[in-house]
Design an enzyme around this catalytic site. Structure first.
Site, PDB file in Angstrom:
ATOM      1  N   CYS A  67      20.177 -11.602  -0.947  1.00 24.47           N
ATOM      2  CA  CYS A  67      19.053 -11.278  -0.150  1.00 24.47           C
ATOM      3  C   CYS A  67      19.374 -10.474   1.185  1.00 24.47           C
ATOM      4  O   CYS A  67      20.365 -10.736   1.918  1.00 24.47           O
ATOM      5  CB  CYS A  67      18.866 -12.790   0.475  1.00 24.47           C
ATOM      6  SG  CYS A  67      17.227 -12.743   1.526  1.00 24.47           S
ATOM      7  N   CYS A 100      12.128 -14.167  -2.627  1.00 25.07           N
ATOM      8  CA  CYS A 100      12.659 -13.841  -1.617  1.00 25.07           C
ATOM      9  C   CYS A 100      12.662 -14.795  -0.452  1.00 25.07           C
ATOM     10  O   CYS A 100      11.628 -14.674   0.506  1.00 25.07           O
ATOM     11  CB  CYS A 100      12.345 -12.395  -1.189  1.00 25.07           C
ATOM     12  SG  CYS A 100      13.526 -11.821   0.156  1.00 25.07           S
TER      13      CYS A 100
HETATM   14  C1  LIG Z   1       7.649  -9.337   0.962  1.00 30.50           C
HETATM   15  C2  LIG Z   1       8.607  -9.482  -0.270  1.00 30.50           C
HETATM   16  C3  LIG Z   1      10.183  -9.031  -0.090  1.00 30.50           C
HETATM   17  C4  LIG Z   1      10.849  -9.281  -1.161  1.00 30.50           C
HETATM   18  N1  LIG Z   1      12.312  -8.740  -0.630  1.00 30.50           N
HETATM   19  C5  LIG Z   1      13.173  -8.932  -1.914  1.00 30.50           C
HETATM   20  C6  LIG Z   1      14.377  -8.465  -1.646  1.00 30.50           C
HETATM   21  O1  LIG Z   1      14.680  -7.752  -0.635  1.00 30.50           O
HETATM   22  N2  LIG Z   1      15.288  -8.397  -2.622  1.00 30.50           N
HETATM   23  C7  LIG Z   1      14.908  -8.976  -3.929  1.00 30.50           C
HETATM   24  O2  LIG Z   1      15.856  -8.896  -4.748  1.00 30.50           O
HETATM   25  N3  LIG Z   1      13.837  -9.368  -4.098  1.00 30.50           N
HETATM   26  C8  LIG Z   1      12.691  -9.175  -3.202  1.00 30.50           C
HETATM   27  N4  LIG Z   1      11.375  -9.799  -3.376  1.00 30.50           N
HETATM   28  C9  LIG Z   1      11.425 -10.521  -4.590  1.00 30.50           C
HETATM   29  C10 LIG Z   1      10.984  -9.638  -5.640  1.00 30.50           C
HETATM   30  O3  LIG Z   1      10.089  -8.671  -5.556  1.00 30.50           O
HETATM   31  C11 LIG Z   1      10.622 -10.583  -6.984  1.00 30.50           C
HETATM   32  O4  LIG Z   1      11.571 -11.464  -7.049  1.00 30.50           O
HETATM   33  C12 LIG Z   1      10.306  -9.985  -8.278  1.00 30.50           C
HETATM   34  O5  LIG Z   1       9.395  -8.597  -8.314  1.00 30.50           O
HETATM   35  C13 LIG Z   1      10.153 -10.788  -9.493  1.00 30.50           C
HETATM   36  O6  LIG Z   1       9.843  -9.909 -10.769  1.00 30.50           O
HETATM   37  P1  LIG Z   1       9.063 -10.446 -11.707  1.00 30.50           P
HETATM   38  O7  LIG Z   1       8.842  -9.426 -13.043  1.00 30.50           O
HETATM   39  O8  LIG Z   1       9.278 -12.061 -12.019  1.00 30.50           O
HETATM   40  O9  LIG Z   1       7.507 -10.608 -11.084  1.00 30.50           O
HETATM   41  P2  LIG Z   1       6.697  -9.191 -10.717  1.00 30.50           P
HETATM   42  O10 LIG Z   1       7.719  -8.575 -10.308  1.00 30.50           O
HETATM   43  O11 LIG Z   1       5.898  -9.958  -9.516  1.00 30.50           O
HETATM   44  O12 LIG Z   1       5.580  -8.935 -11.747  1.00 30.50           O
HETATM   45  C14 LIG Z   1       4.741  -9.840 -12.614  1.00 30.50           C
HETATM   46  C15 LIG Z   1       4.183  -8.801 -13.279  1.00 30.50           C
HETATM   47  O13 LIG Z   1       3.293  -9.820 -14.131  1.00 30.50           O
HETATM   48  C16 LIG Z   1       2.048  -9.194 -14.204  1.00 30.50           C
HETATM   49  N5  LIG Z   1       1.049 -10.362 -14.571  1.00 30.50           N
HETATM   50  C17 LIG Z   1       0.729 -11.361 -13.667  1.00 30.50           C
HETATM   51  N6  LIG Z   1       0.034 -12.261 -14.497  1.00 30.50           N
HETATM   52  C18 LIG Z   1       0.022 -11.897 -15.841  1.00 30.50           C
HETATM   53  C19 LIG Z   1      -0.879 -12.153 -16.961  1.00 30.50           C
HETATM   54  N7  LIG Z   1      -1.342 -13.284 -16.989  1.00 30.50           N
HETATM   55  N8  LIG Z   1      -0.435 -11.755 -17.984  1.00 30.50           N
HETATM   56  C20 LIG Z   1       0.072 -10.529 -18.048  1.00 30.50           C
HETATM   57  N9  LIG Z   1       0.664  -9.969 -16.991  1.00 30.50           N
HETATM   58  C21 LIG Z   1       0.713 -10.637 -15.711  1.00 30.50           C
HETATM   59  C22 LIG Z   1       1.880  -8.642 -12.706  1.00 30.50           C
HETATM   60  O14 LIG Z   1       0.740  -7.865 -12.852  1.00 30.50           O
HETATM   61  C23 LIG Z   1       3.084  -8.076 -12.635  1.00 30.50           C
HETATM   62  O15 LIG Z   1       3.008  -6.594 -13.121  1.00 30.50           O
HETATM   63  C24 LIG Z   1      10.601  -9.710  -2.393  1.00 30.50           C
HETATM   64  C25 LIG Z   1       9.082 -10.084  -2.548  1.00 30.50           C
HETATM   65  C26 LIG Z   1       8.369  -9.874  -1.660  1.00 30.50           C
HETATM   66  C27 LIG Z   1       6.773 -10.486  -1.934  1.00 30.50           C
END
Ligand SMILES: Cc1cc2nc3c(=O)[nH]c(=O)nc-3n(C[C@H](O)[C@H](O)[C@H](O)COP(=O)(O)OP(=O)(O)OC[C@H]3O[C@@H](n4cnc5c(N)ncnc54)[C@H](O)[C@@H]3O)c2cc1C
Length: 401
Positions: free
Chosen positions: A344, A164
């Site tokens: 966004c 983000c």
């Molecule tokens: C402050 C903030 C504001 C945001 N605002 C927005 C917004 O307005 N709109 C939007 O679309 N997005 C937003 N985002 C971004 C969005 O939250 C992320 O892009 C999204 O969560 C990514 O998803 P993901 O599954 O790739 O990672 P995550 O949701 O971070 O999940 C990763 C998962 O993998 C697990 N994990 C980590 N390492 C390991 C490992 N070694 N083995 C097994 N599991 C593991 C973690 O525990 C977690 O559960 C924001 C993020 C933040 C921090």
């Protein structure tokens, strides 16, 4: 196989936004024998953390138990992945378990590199510094904003891909609007440090954001980033990468966002992009399949596709991976394509939002008919505060949207 070996047709690393939405989709399509490797007991809706830091939502609303979002019929392996062996088709975990897979989907999210800027990690323990990038710190941001009556407030964004990319500036606008409401904005110097040459990569949204910063009188330091924090002296070093100069800026309030990269164990693994030191899983940007290993896919923040790393991107990526994964299992060609969509929701005040939607072409890609989403709007605020969280918990994580 040893007692510490588990076997799944499809193994998914990470039960965050990407892993859960994909698993739910695959279950809805009738797939069985799916395992999710996820060590955490709590699942977070991270986009809410901006509103938590801005005093517009409680932190508790962003957290639910991992068990409550785990799709029925999926095997939950409560463990941390540590390595992938694409030739043996195995994932190794920190507890010593080996998971053998036919197909693997990698989505452990992005890593926050707190130590990559000198003093930043130490600074977040001091009363003047916070970051909405951590669940436990977002409420502290709001406490700091409420206490501030005069002085200098600095909001920073690091260079390189982050999740983000709008979040570092959204909190500046929420804070400035609160100070305006309180009648103290004139007594506060608000500085926003951005590594980019403009306010946003898509000109039409950048122009609107220029109007927003002018409204609050925010001083924007473009092409710049914080390269050191001195928490004892309460100052940051700002490097202007275009001019090649540095200067010191004292602060009374500092909101930091750390540099980010792929998790270290991914960087060190054979599935990382060897050309890119950030180390993301090397995938085709349209099919989201690994460039070298046909039975591996990635989506979400850990993939190398050059989209904006957001949950909004995952909403469009998950159906593509679900379809292409099923095609790969059936030995069919991959036909589903991801076009780089991301959005966004930029909170420009405590009541307005600018929904920037775009794709790989970096042109606006509006998904809501009839209304002009290139301008900040009040109705969009309700989408951010109520609509998107409801969509996330009820439809995205259940594989319906
Ligand atoms: C402050 C903030 C504001 C945001 N605002 C927005 C917004 O307005 N709109 C939007 O679309 N997005 C937003 N985002 C971004 C969005 O939250 C992320 O892009 C999204 O969560 C990514 O998803 P993901 O599954 O790739 O990672 P995550 O949701 O971070 O999940 C990763 C998962 O993998 C697990 N994990 C980590 N390492 C390991 C490992 N070694 N083995 C097994 N599991 C593991 C973690 O525990 C977690 O559960 C924001 C993020 C933040 C921090």
């Amino acid at each position: 196989m040893s007692a510490h070996t588990i076997d799944h047709k499809v193994a998914i690393i990470g039960g965050g936004n990407a892993g859960i939405s994909l698993a739910a989709r695959l279950r809805r399509a009738g797939m069985t024998d799916i395992g999710i490797i996820e060590p955490a007991e709590t699942h977070y809706y991270q986009p809410l953390w901006t509103l938590v830091g801005g005093g517009r939502a409680p932190a508790s609303e962003s957290a639910r138990s991992e068990a409550s979002v785990m799709p029925q019929g999926v095997g939950w392996i409560k463990d941390r992945a540590e390595g992938v062996d694409p030739d043996a088709q195995t994932v190794s975990t920190s507890s010593g378990t080996t998971i053998h897979y036919d197909h693997l989907v990698v989505c452990p999210g992005i890593q926050l590199d707190w130590d990559s800027v000198s003093g930043m990690a130490e600074s977040i323990d001091t009363p003047q510094v916070s970051s909405n990038y951590r669940y436990d710190l977002a409420p502290k941001t709001w406490q700091m904003i409420q206490k501030m009556r005069s002085g200098t407030a600095v909001f920073t964004m690091p260079s390189g891909p982050i999740k983000c990319a709008g979040a570092p500036q959204k909190i500046a606008y929420l804070a400035a609007d609160y100070w305006r409401e309180q009648g103290v904005l004139d007594a506060i110097r608000v500085v926003l440090v951005l590594p980019t040459p403009g306010m946003f990569g898509v000109p039409v949204f950048a122009e609107e954001l220029e109007r927003v910063v002018a409204r609050y009188g925010i001083e924007v330091r473009k092409n710049s980033e914080v390269t050191a924090v001195d928490p004892d002296g309460r100052s940051v070093t700002i490097t202007d990468n275009s001019a090649g100069t540095t200067d010191e800026l004292p602060y009374d309030l500092l909101h930091v966002v750390p540099r980010q990269s792929a998790p270290d164990w991914i960087k060190a693994s054979p599935i990382a992009d060897p050309e890119n030191p950030a180390g993301y899983v090397q995938i085709d940007k349209n099919t989201l399949r690994h460039n070298r290993f046909d039975n591996i896919f990635a989506l979400g923040d850990a993939g190398s596709s050059p989209n904006s790393k957001t949950g909004a991107a995952i909403r469009k990526q998950a159906p593509v991976v679900a379809e292409n994964l099923q095609a790969s299992i059936a030995g069919r060609p991959l036909t589903a394509q991801y076009g780089g969509y991301a959005s966004c929701p930029l909170t420009t005040s405590r009541k307005t939002m600018l929904l920037a939607e775009f794709d790989y072409t970096m042109q606006p890609a509006p998904s809501i008919p009839l209304i002009d989403t290139t301008r900040e709007r009040r109705d969009m605020w309700f989408l951010k505060r109520r609509g998107l969280p409801a969509l996330y918990w009820n439809a995205i994580l259940t594989g319906r949207a």
